[in-house]
Each structure stands twice: as C-alpha cells, then as structure tokens.
Design a protein around this motif. Structure first.
Motif, PDB file in Angstrom:
ATOM      1  N   SER A  78       4.022   8.225   2.449  1.00 35.64           N
ATOM      2  CA  SER A  78       3.904   9.320   1.420  1.00 35.64           C
ATOM      3  C   SER A  78       3.906  10.388   2.514  1.00 35.64           C
ATOM      4  N   ALA A  97       1.217   4.581  -3.346  1.00 35.69           N
ATOM      5  CA  ALA A  97       1.314   4.140  -4.337  1.00 35.69           C
ATOM      6  C   ALA A  97       0.791   2.610  -4.169  1.00 35.69           C
ATOM      7  N   LYS A 119      -1.500  -1.977 -13.324  1.00 37.35           N
ATOM      8  CA  LYS A 119      -2.007  -0.977 -12.848  1.00 37.35           C
ATOM      9  C   LYS A 119      -1.093  -0.384 -13.289  1.00 37.35           C
ATOM     10  N   ALA A 146      -8.413   2.273  -5.671  1.00 34.96           N
ATOM     11  CA  ALA A 146      -7.613   3.219  -5.891  1.00 34.96           C
ATOM     12  C   ALA A 146      -8.386   4.495  -5.337  1.00 34.96           C
TER      13      ALA A 146
END
Length: 176
Positions: A78, A97, A119, A146
């Motif tokens: 990220s 992710a 997912k 998550a």
C-alpha cells in the motif's frame, strides 16, 4: 540487478536539490517490455507505482490548498502519498490485499489460489463489535482476518502521518 533512474523535483531553500531516486528490478522491466511488444505495442517508459500515483494525482488535481493524503491499497503493498505546498511525501507499506488472502489461506489450510477465489466470491468485512458471526465459518474467518489486516494497515498509515507531521513541523534543535 536493478535499473536506476532519477528525477530532480526542485530546489530547497538551502540550495540543495530534491531528487527522486528510483530502482526497479531489471527482470520486471524486461518482462513489461516483452509483454507489450508481444501484443504489438511499444513501451516507452516504466514508472514506479508511487511516482505514477504522484503524477496522476498532480495531473488531475493540480496543487490543492492544504494537505491531501492518497492511499493506494495494492495486492502486495500500500502506498501512502501526502501532498502539501507543492511537495510530496511517500511511503510504501508491505501490507496489501494479498495479506488477507495469505492469512486466510493459512488459517483454513487452503491453497492461496482457492483462498483468493473464496475471498472475492464470498468474503465480506463486518464491522466487529457486537454482531453475530455468519453461519459459514470460512466467512466468519475471512471477515475477522480482513479486520485484523486493515487494523495493521491503519496503524501503519497513522504512523506515517505522525512521522510526516514531525518531519514537517519539528524545527531542528540548536547545536552546541
């Protein structure tokens, strides 16, 4: 082996140059060139994702008043970019992710590819707190994982913001 390049971003009040230095793995760059050539295209430039995000943001929004934060959540990393007063601060965080998929695959002892499909097709994130778990134990597990991954990412983004604030607003101490 890496391919290096740089871009001069500007000059600081002290006269020092601000430079963006980028290194990309040679094999990744070669694969990109081969993939585009194999599809009848000609690739002229390969840019590191934080630099590309910076250029796209500046192109679309120009120099905005105040401070803007851009968070790009990718598969593996990220990127946090902070724009203020014509300057940009960037940090890559090794949470993406795929972190959710990897943790989920390990917990339910499932291959990564199968966990990724689950997912995407059946995963969701509940808010936590006082709620009832889904009946499907895999859905409950991926929801919990998550939330945990997003909490870790949130902590890292907050640390980045705090570091940026200290960097920007802390004046150097006088030397003895």
């Amino acid at each position: 082996e890496v391919v290096w390049d740089y871009q001069i971003l500007g000059t600081m009040p002290s006269g020092e140059l601000e430079v963006l230095l980028v290194a990309l793995k040679s094999d990744i760059v070669e694969k990109l060139f081969k993939a585009t050539e194999g599809n009848g295209l000609r690739l002229e430039l390969v840019d590191a994702s934080p630099a590309a995000l910076c250029n796209a943001f500046r192109y679309n929004y120009g120099d905005l008043e105040g401070c803007s934060l851009l968070l790009d959540i990718g598969a593996k990393t990220s990127n946090v970019l902070i724009f203020e007063k014509g300057k940009v601060f960037c940090r890559s965080i090794n949470i993406g992710a795929n972190s959710i998929t990897q943790d989920f695959a390990a917990e339910v002892k499932m291959p990564f590819v199968e966990a990724e499909k689950f997912k995407i097709s059946d995963g969701f994130v509940s808010l936590g707190g006082a709620y009832e778990d889904p009946d499907n134990p895999k859905q409950a597990a991926i929801s919990k994982i998550a939330r945990q991954v997003m909490t870790r990412l949130h902590i890292q983004v907050n640390q980045t913001i705090q570091f940026y604030r200290c960097l920007l607003y802390t004046s150097p101490s006088p030397r003895d």
